[in-house]
Each structure stands twice: as structure tokens, then as C-alpha cells.
Design a protein around this motif. Structure first.
Motif, PDB file in Angstrom:
ATOM      1  N   TYR A   1    -158.373 -66.433  22.818  1.00  0.00           N
ATOM      2  CA  TYR A   1    -156.944 -66.262  23.031  1.00  0.00           C
ATOM      3  C   TYR A   1    -156.606 -64.773  23.026  1.00  0.00           C
ATOM      4  CZ  TYR A   1    -156.616 -71.225  21.716  1.00  0.00           C
ATOM      5  OH  TYR A   1    -156.756 -72.583  21.661  1.00  0.00           O
ATOM      6  N   TRP A   2    -155.382 -64.471  23.436  1.00  0.00           N
ATOM      7  CA  TRP A   2    -154.825 -63.153  23.203  1.00  0.00           C
ATOM      8  C   TRP A   2    -154.094 -63.197  21.862  1.00  0.00           C
ATOM      9  CZ3 TRP A   2    -156.305 -59.004  25.528  1.00  0.00           C
ATOM     10  CH2 TRP A   2    -156.647 -59.006  26.879  1.00  0.00           C
ATOM     11  N   LEU A   3    -154.356 -62.222  21.004  1.00  0.00           N
ATOM     12  CA  LEU A   3    -153.609 -62.089  19.759  1.00  0.00           C
ATOM     13  C   LEU A   3    -152.719 -60.859  19.883  1.00  0.00           C
ATOM     14  CD1 LEU A   3    -154.676 -62.555  16.116  1.00  0.00           C
ATOM     15  CD2 LEU A   3    -153.622 -60.394  16.781  1.00  0.00           C
ATOM     16  N   LYS A   4    -151.439 -61.038  19.626  1.00  0.00           N
ATOM     17  CA  LYS A   4    -150.489 -59.933  19.696  1.00  0.00           C
ATOM     18  C   LYS A   4    -149.876 -59.695  18.322  1.00  0.00           C
ATOM     19  CE  LYS A   4    -146.844 -57.977  22.602  1.00  0.00           C
ATOM     20  NZ  LYS A   4    -146.171 -57.269  21.518  1.00  0.00           N
ATOM     21  N   SER A   5    -149.990 -58.464  17.865  1.00  0.00           N
ATOM     22  CA  SER A   5    -149.394 -58.068  16.588  1.00  0.00           C
ATOM     23  C   SER A   5    -148.749 -56.714  16.804  1.00  0.00           C
ATOM     24  CB  SER A   5    -150.447 -57.979  15.491  1.00  0.00           C
ATOM     25  OG  SER A   5    -149.876 -57.550  14.272  1.00  0.00           O
ATOM     26  N   GLY A   6    -147.417 -56.666  16.728  1.00  0.00           N
ATOM     27  CA  GLY A   6    -146.718 -55.427  17.036  1.00  0.00           C
ATOM     28  C   GLY A   6    -146.922 -55.066  18.495  1.00  0.00           C
TER      29      GLY A   6
ATOM     30  N   ASP B   1    -156.152 -38.048  19.643  1.00  0.00           N
ATOM     31  CA  ASP B   1    -156.074 -39.085  20.670  1.00  0.00           C
ATOM     32  C   ASP B   1    -155.360 -40.304  20.089  1.00  0.00           C
ATOM     33  OD1 ASP B   1    -156.385 -40.681  22.854  1.00  0.00           O
ATOM     34  OD2 ASP B   1    -158.510 -41.105  22.508  1.00  0.00           O
ATOM     35  N   VAL B   2    -154.129 -40.520  20.518  1.00  0.00           N
ATOM     36  CA  VAL B   2    -153.331 -41.660  20.051  1.00  0.00           C
ATOM     37  C   VAL B   2    -152.805 -42.419  21.265  1.00  0.00           C
ATOM     38  CG1 VAL B   2    -151.372 -42.404  18.654  1.00  0.00           C
ATOM     39  CG2 VAL B   2    -152.620 -40.332  18.025  1.00  0.00           C
ATOM     40  N   SER B   3    -152.912 -43.745  21.248  1.00  0.00           N
ATOM     41  CA  SER B   3    -152.456 -44.574  22.359  1.00  0.00           C
ATOM     42  C   SER B   3    -151.555 -45.686  21.851  1.00  0.00           C
ATOM     43  CB  SER B   3    -153.658 -45.186  23.096  1.00  0.00           C
ATOM     44  OG  SER B   3    -154.558 -44.196  23.523  1.00  0.00           O
ATOM     45  N   ARG B   4    -150.839 -46.311  22.776  1.00  0.00           N
ATOM     46  CA  ARG B   4    -150.039 -47.488  22.443  1.00  0.00           C
ATOM     47  C   ARG B   4    -150.957 -48.543  21.825  1.00  0.00           C
ATOM     48  NH1 ARG B   4    -145.611 -50.788  23.631  1.00  0.00           N
ATOM     49  NH2 ARG B   4    -146.162 -52.966  24.035  1.00  0.00           N
ATOM     50  N   GLY B   5    -150.518 -49.140  20.716  1.00  0.00           N
ATOM     51  CA  GLY B   5    -151.329 -50.127  20.022  1.00  0.00           C
ATOM     52  C   GLY B   5    -152.065 -49.572  18.825  1.00  0.00           C
ATOM     53  N   ASP B   6    -152.222 -48.229  18.763  1.00  0.00           N
ATOM     54  CA  ASP B   6    -152.811 -47.615  17.567  1.00  0.00           C
ATOM     55  C   ASP B   6    -151.807 -47.684  16.417  1.00  0.00           C
ATOM     56  OD1 ASP B   6    -155.017 -47.060  19.061  1.00  0.00           O
ATOM     57  OD2 ASP B   6    -154.658 -44.902  19.213  1.00  0.00           O
ATOM     58  N   MET B   7    -152.269 -47.411  15.222  1.00  0.00           N
ATOM     59  CA  MET B   7    -151.372 -47.384  14.065  1.00  0.00           C
ATOM     60  C   MET B   7    -151.587 -46.100  13.280  1.00  0.00           C
ATOM     61  SD  MET B   7    -150.842 -50.192  10.985  1.00  0.00           S
ATOM     62  CE  MET B   7    -150.775 -51.564  12.129  1.00  0.00           C
ATOM     63  N   ILE B   8    -150.497 -45.411  12.980  1.00  0.00           N
ATOM     64  CA  ILE B   8    -150.551 -44.209  12.155  1.00  0.00           C
ATOM     65  C   ILE B   8    -150.162 -44.601  10.734  1.00  0.00           C
ATOM     66  CG2 ILE B   8    -149.669 -41.872  11.828  1.00  0.00           C
ATOM     67  CD1 ILE B   8    -149.034 -41.779  14.808  1.00  0.00           C
ATOM     68  N   VAL B   9    -151.029 -44.302   9.764  1.00  0.00           N
ATOM     69  CA  VAL B   9    -150.834 -44.790   8.399  1.00  0.00           C
ATOM     70  C   VAL B   9    -151.051 -43.664   7.400  1.00  0.00           C
ATOM     71  CG1 VAL B   9    -151.656 -47.056   9.130  1.00  0.00           C
ATOM     72  CG2 VAL B   9    -153.245 -45.478   8.034  1.00  0.00           C
ATOM     73  N   SER B  10    -150.559 -43.885   6.182  1.00  0.00           N
ATOM     74  CA  SER B  10    -150.754 -42.889   5.120  1.00  0.00           C
ATOM     75  C   SER B  10    -152.232 -42.831   4.752  1.00  0.00           C
ATOM     76  CB  SER B  10    -149.906 -43.248   3.896  1.00  0.00           C
ATOM     77  OG  SER B  10    -150.194 -44.561   3.464  1.00  0.00           O
ATOM     78  N   ILE B  11    -152.699 -41.650   4.424  1.00  0.00           N
ATOM     79  CA  ILE B  11    -154.121 -41.453   4.176  1.00  0.00           C
ATOM     80  C   ILE B  11    -154.583 -42.123   2.881  1.00  0.00           C
ATOM     81  CG2 ILE B  11    -153.906 -39.274   2.905  1.00  0.00           C
ATOM     82  CD1 ILE B  11    -156.343 -38.267   4.547  1.00  0.00           C
ATOM     83  N   ASP B  12    -153.686 -42.274   1.914  1.00  0.00           N
ATOM     84  CA  ASP B  12    -154.070 -42.807   0.612  1.00  0.00           C
ATOM     85  C   ASP B  12    -153.801 -44.303   0.467  1.00  0.00           C
ATOM     86  OD1 ASP B  12    -154.933 -40.324  -0.150  1.00  0.00           O
ATOM     87  OD2 ASP B  12    -153.086 -39.787  -1.197  1.00  0.00           O
ATOM     88  N   SER B  13    -153.213 -44.920   1.456  1.00  0.00           N
ATOM     89  CA  SER B  13    -152.949 -46.360   1.377  1.00  0.00           C
ATOM     90  C   SER B  13    -153.071 -46.945   2.781  1.00  0.00           C
ATOM     91  CB  SER B  13    -151.552 -46.623   0.806  1.00  0.00           C
ATOM     92  OG  SER B  13    -151.275 -48.008   0.765  1.00  0.00           O
ATOM     93  N   GLN B  14    -154.277 -47.319   3.137  1.00  0.00           N
ATOM     94  CA  GLN B  14    -154.568 -47.738   4.501  1.00  0.00           C
ATOM     95  C   GLN B  14    -154.700 -49.251   4.607  1.00  0.00           C
ATOM     96  OE1 GLN B  14    -157.815 -45.457   6.229  1.00  0.00           O
ATOM     97  NE2 GLN B  14    -157.328 -43.705   4.921  1.00  0.00           N
ATOM     98  N   PRO B  15    -154.396 -49.818   5.783  1.00  0.00           N
ATOM     99  CA  PRO B  15    -154.572 -51.249   5.991  1.00  0.00           C
ATOM    100  C   PRO B  15    -156.053 -51.606   6.133  1.00  0.00           C
ATOM    101  CG  PRO B  15    -153.905 -50.199   8.026  1.00  0.00           C
ATOM    102  CD  PRO B  15    -153.840 -49.139   6.963  1.00  0.00           C
ATOM    103  N   MET B  16    -156.323 -52.892   6.228  1.00  0.00           N
ATOM    104  CA  MET B  16    -157.691 -53.352   6.433  1.00  0.00           C
ATOM    105  C   MET B  16    -158.070 -53.174   7.904  1.00  0.00           C
ATOM    106  SD  MET B  16    -157.508 -56.948   4.334  1.00  0.00           S
ATOM    107  CE  MET B  16    -156.128 -57.516   5.343  1.00  0.00           C
ATOM    108  N   THR B  17    -159.324 -52.826   8.143  1.00  0.00           N
ATOM    109  CA  THR B  17    -159.852 -52.778   9.501  1.00  0.00           C
ATOM    110  C   THR B  17    -161.125 -53.605   9.555  1.00  0.00           C
ATOM    111  OG1 THR B  17    -161.102 -50.758   9.025  1.00  0.00           O
ATOM    112  CG2 THR B  17    -158.894 -50.493   9.966  1.00  0.00           C
ATOM    113  N   GLY B  18    -161.414 -54.155  10.709  1.00  0.00           N
ATOM    114  CA  GLY B  18    -162.608 -54.968  10.860  1.00  0.00           C
ATOM    115  C   GLY B  18    -162.506 -55.845  12.092  1.00  0.00           C
ATOM    116  N   ARG B  19    -163.504 -56.694  12.286  1.00  0.00           N
ATOM    117  CA  ARG B  19    -163.515 -57.589  13.442  1.00  0.00           C
ATOM    118  C   ARG B  19    -163.373 -59.056  13.051  1.00  0.00           C
ATOM    119  NH1 ARG B  19    -167.621 -55.376  18.150  1.00  0.00           N
ATOM    120  NH2 ARG B  19    -166.809 -53.235  18.217  1.00  0.00           N
ATOM    121  N   LYS B  20    -163.364 -59.338  11.762  1.00  0.00           N
ATOM    122  CA  LYS B  20    -163.210 -60.724  11.326  1.00  0.00           C
ATOM    123  C   LYS B  20    -162.173 -60.800  10.210  1.00  0.00           C
ATOM    124  CE  LYS B  20    -167.676 -62.646  12.678  1.00  0.00           C
ATOM    125  NZ  LYS B  20    -168.807 -63.514  12.258  1.00  0.00           N
ATOM    126  N   PHE B  21    -161.193 -61.691  10.391  1.00  0.00           N
ATOM    127  CA  PHE B  21    -160.130 -61.866   9.409  1.00  0.00           C
ATOM    128  C   PHE B  21    -159.865 -63.349   9.195  1.00  0.00           C
ATOM    129  CE2 PHE B  21    -159.475 -57.587  10.863  1.00  0.00           C
ATOM    130  CZ  PHE B  21    -158.990 -56.908   9.752  1.00  0.00           C
TER     131      PHE B  21
END
Length: 492
Positions: free
Chosen positions: A353-358, A315-335
Motif C-alpha cells: 500500500y501507500w502509507l501517508k503520514s504528514g 539537502d532537505v526535501s518535501r517529506g523530510d522531517m527537521i527535529v531537535s537534536i536531543d529528542s529525535q523520533p524513531m527511524t527504521g523500516r519496520k514498525f
């Protein structure tokens, strides 16, 4: 025959150089500095001397410069950049002007940015994509507050290469001592900002000395490179510092037998057979095929627009991110992030606010923490951020967010904030790390790693003790080999 043969042989290096220039990414640079330091004139002169001005543009420039010629009888080079009517009427730069030029060695994209304080947001926009900053200083006035402001903003935007152009050196009688005094002062400022790659050049933008052609006739004491020689040797920022990143812009289903995920690679590289993770769902798959508009590729790198086909239904939708399994970005609700406020209303604490990234847009609440005092260089506590302010903030999302730090990847670490009431872009920002309730910033150096089977990990995260702190936890699917490497790192 000899002359002809010689000409033929001499032509080959030029062809190879031109091909190399076309194949490499252009160097992106900005000019910045205080008002009337000569930014537009310098870039105009650079375009003129590199023959980037076409005949019709030159004729228009000569016509528009009527009555404005300098003592040398040359046109007003600033008009090549200042195209808005208000800019020409007031003799200032208001908006960012982008121009393209090239030499035999490489091509360039230059952004001329405003020097006035009220247009700080425009300067930040130009700096956000630049590899190098040309900071101009009037040799007569030296380094001013706006010089420091622009140097600080460029650094915050990730620029680590500076050229200090001490302009109007001819108006000081080509004073070597004055040039060295300004160079020393700026290098101290740059070092305090963490910048070590600095080239100082005495120039006369009006006369073209040390811009494209050397000024040794007037400055025999200067033995360094010209501006264009420095630019030719500069390096471009790379998005290869992180693993593969593909922000999904569109799901392609031209028929029942094909399902692909389209987007522009934002970092790293990928090839068929690589294992990837779909975020935020965490689903794992392998790359089956990489397709572009005209062919099937064996690999893709940052900047490539591709359609990625996976080996299984996920299940992949617009706004998702496909990344390498061994080097993943940060995920969370607070940055944690740094932002530049761009609208008169500034940033209101607690407002959603609305935050838009990519291709991803999410609801977020912004809590200002501090504001940069550009006079002292100190961060002072702040509850709100006015227009043009640079501040540190905490971002709280309604749902899981995905980021790299801006230092690691400009594409996946940058964002804009949009006012939901007016739809205005009210700020541009850069992610600095994942926020912790304890006040720290998690960049991957402070961690507790549990290596568990996937089903057991899911059950553990569903328990009450983890559910209450879910935003501080990060689940990464990995293979057995990578898990062993991570555990070995902890033992060292």
C-alpha cells in the motif's frame, strides 16, 4: 456616575475572559455511544442553550421540525447536527458533524459521531483529533456492546478524559440508584481500558437538565457539575511531550540568497540557535531564523506554520522531517501499529500500500497480527482484517521511515493507508513502536548506545555485520554533552 462606573469596571473581566478564550486552543470533543442514545439531541441542545444557533438557523430548525416537536413544544435539536438527507429521512447519524460553540470561559469544537456499527470508521475519524469523549448511555437500557466498542476505540485513539452522560434520566423517574448502577459499571470498563479521568452526569438532553443549566429541581440528589462546566475545566492534549518536529511540506527559494523549509510545527518548540537534525539523512545544522508570513519570530511552538532557515546548506526535501537534536523520533523500516479498516475490501496480508503520514508518502507492506474482539476485549490472532475491524499489524517499508509513537505525538504517530489501485483510503492507523525481528517493540527503553565520532560511526554502520540488520539500528547525531548524559543513564 456611580452606575456608569460600576458598569465599566464590571466589563473588564468579561473582556479578559473573552481574550483568554480566543488565545487558547479550543477543546475538541466527540459524542459517542449506541444508536438512539441521544447524541445529536444532546449536542443540539448544547448549541441551543449556549446561544450558538443563529437566528436564521433557528428559523430553519423550527420550519424543519414542523410536526416533530416534542411534548415541550421544542424543535428537533438533532436536526442541527444531522444535515445529510439520508440522516433526516432515517432519523440516524451517518457521518461526523462538526460544530463550534463557546462559553464565557472557552471555545469548543464538537464532533457528533454515528452510533451504528457499520459506521465505526466514522466514529474513529472523529475520535482521532479529540481531547475528550462524551459517551452517552440511555438510562433505560444501560451499557450496550456499542457503548463498549466506542469506549475502546476512543481509548485506542489516545483519549484519556471521559464524560459519561446518562441520558433520558427523566424517563426513569430520575432514578438515582439506576444512575449509580450505570456509573459504577462504566467506571469498571474505563479502568480496564486504562482510563482514570471519568465524570458521570445524569442528564435529560431533551429538557436540557444538567447540560448547560443544572437539573437540581428534578435531581436534588446530584451535586456534581453540569456537562458544560465539566467541559470548561477539561484539558487539551499537548504535542509538547516530544522534542521539536517539523515535517517539511515545501522548500522555499524566492531568490538565490534565501532558502527556507516550510511546514507546520508538529511538536515541541524551536528558537534561533537550536541544533536540529534533518531526517532521514541525519544532517546536523543550527536554526538561523524563523519566518512567518508577516514577521520574523523569536520562537515557534506546535501548531505554528513557519519557514525555517538553517545556518548551512543541507539537502532537505518535501517529506523530510527537521527535529531537535536531543529528542529525535524513531527511524527504521519496520514498525508496529494499530489500524482501523475503512473499506469493504479490508486489509489484505502481504499487499503493498501507500502509507501517508504528514507530507511523506511511502510504499509499505502490511502484515496483520491480531484483531480486537470488541465483545470480550481480547486480541485474537488474525491473518486479514475486514472493514471496521481494529487490528494490530506489522509495517515493512521499502525505505527508511520516521515516526513517534501515537501516544507521544498524534501528528507524527498517525498515518493513513491508500490502495494504489483504487486510490481509496482503506485504513487509518497509529504507530505503537518500532518492530523487532525478535518480536519485541522498541520504544526507547531497550537500547545499546555507542558514542562514536560521526565518521567512525558511518564506517561501522557500513560493515557487513551491521548492514544486514540496518533496519534494527538507529543512528542519532548528538552533541558531546547529550552523549555523556545517555551513557550516565546506562550506568545507573
Amino acid at each position: 456616575m456611580t452606575a456608569s462606573a460600576t458598569a465599566t469596571v464590571a466589563a473588564f473581566p468579561a473582556v479578559e475572559t473573552e481574550r483568554a478564550s480566543r488565545d487558547s486552543r479550543p477543546l475538541r470533543l466527540i459524542t459517542c455511544g449506541s444508536v438512539d442514545d441521544g447524541k445529536s439531541t444532546l449536542i443540539g441542545r448544547l448549541l441551543w442553550d449556549t446561544k450558538a444557533v443563529k437566528e436564521d438557523q433557528a428559523a430553519t430548525l423550527q420550519r424543519d421540525s414542523s410536526g416533530k416537536q416534542n411534548d415541550l413544544g421544542l424543535p428537533d435539536f438533532a436536526l442541527l447536527l444531522d444535515g445529510l438527507q439520508a440522516e433526516r429521512e432515517q432519523g440516524i447519524t451517518i457521518d461526523v458533524a462538526y460544530r463550534y460553540f463557546s462559553t464565557d470561559r472557552r471555545s469548543f469544537i464538537v464532533a457528533d459521531t454515528p452510533g451504528h456499527e457499520q459506521y465505526t470508521r466514522n466514529m474513529a475519524t472523529g475520535a482521532s483529533t479529540a481531547d475528550l469523549a462524551v459517551l452517552l448511555v440511555d438510562a433505560r437500557t444501560g451499557i450496550l456492546e456499542q457503548t463498549r466498542r466506542h469506549a475502546t476505540i476512543a481509548t485506542l485513539m489516545g483519549i484519556r478524559q471521559f464524560v459519561l452522560a446518562v441520558n433520558k434520566i427523566d424517563l426513569t423517574g430520575y432514578d438515582r440508584a439506576r444512575f449509580e448502577e450505570i456509573s459504577h459499571e462504566f467506571k469498571e470498563l474505563a479502568l480496564s481500558l486504562g482510563v482514570k479521568q471519568i465524570t458521570a452526569i445524569p442528564v435529560s438532553a431533551l429538557k436540557g437538565e444538567n447540560v448547560v443549566y443544572d437539573g437540581r429541581a428534578s435531581m436534588p440528589w446530584y451535586e456534581g457539575p453540569t456537562l458544560v462546566e465539566t467541559l470548561e475545566k477539561a484539558t487539551v492534549r499537548s504535542n509538547q511531550t516530544v522534542g521539536f518536529r517539523l515535517p517539511v511540506q515545501r522548500v522555499s527559494r524566492p531568490g538565490e540568497s534565501f532558502r527556507g523549509y516550510q511546514g507546520t510545527v508538529a511538536g515541541g518548540a524551536v528558537k534561533p540557535g537550536d541544533s536540529v537534525v534533518v531526517l532521514p539523512s541525519g544532517m546536523v545544522a543550527n536554526v538561523k531564523q524563523i519566518v512567518t508570513f508577516d514577521l520574523v519570530r523569536n520562537a515557534a511552538v506546535a501548531g505554528d506554520a513557519i519557514t525555517l532557515v538553517l545556518d548551512r546548506q543541507v539537502d532537505v526535501s518535501r517529506g523530510d522531517m527537521i527535529v531537535s537534536i536531543d529528542s529525535q523520533p524513531m527511524t527504521g523500516r519496520k514498525f508496529d501499529a494499530q489500524i482501523v479498516a475503512m473499506q469493504p475490501e479490508g486489509i489484505e496480508p502481504g499487499k503493498r500500500y501507500w502509507l501517508k503520514s504528514g507530507s511523506r508518502r511511502q510504499r509499505v507492506t502490511v502484515a496483520p497480527a491480531s484483531q480486537l474482539d470488541l465483545k470480550s476485549g481480547k486480541w485474537n490472532a488474525a491473518e486479514a482484517l475486514p472493514m471496521n475491524a481494529i487490528g494490530k499489524v506489522a509495517l515493512t517499508f521499502d525505505e527508511q521511515a520516521i515516526f513517534d509513537t501515537y501516544e507521544q505525538n498524534r501528528t507524527t504517530g498517525a498515518f493513513i493507508l491508500i490502495d494504489p489501485d483504487t486510490h481509496n483510503t482503506i485504513a487509518g492507523g497509529m504507530i505503537t513502536g518500532r518492530h523487532s525481528e525478535l518480536g519485541g517493540i522498541h520504544k526507547g527503553d531497550e537500547r545499546v548506545i555507542l558514542s562514536l565520532p560521526a565518521d567512525l560511526a558511518d564506517k561501522l554502520m557500513a560493515t557487513e555485520i551491521f548492514a544486514s540488520r540496518r533496519h534494527d539500528a538507529e543512528v542519532r547525531h548528538t552533541n558531546a554533552g547529550r552523549a555523556a548524559e545517555l551513557l550516565a543513564d546506562l550506568d545507573e
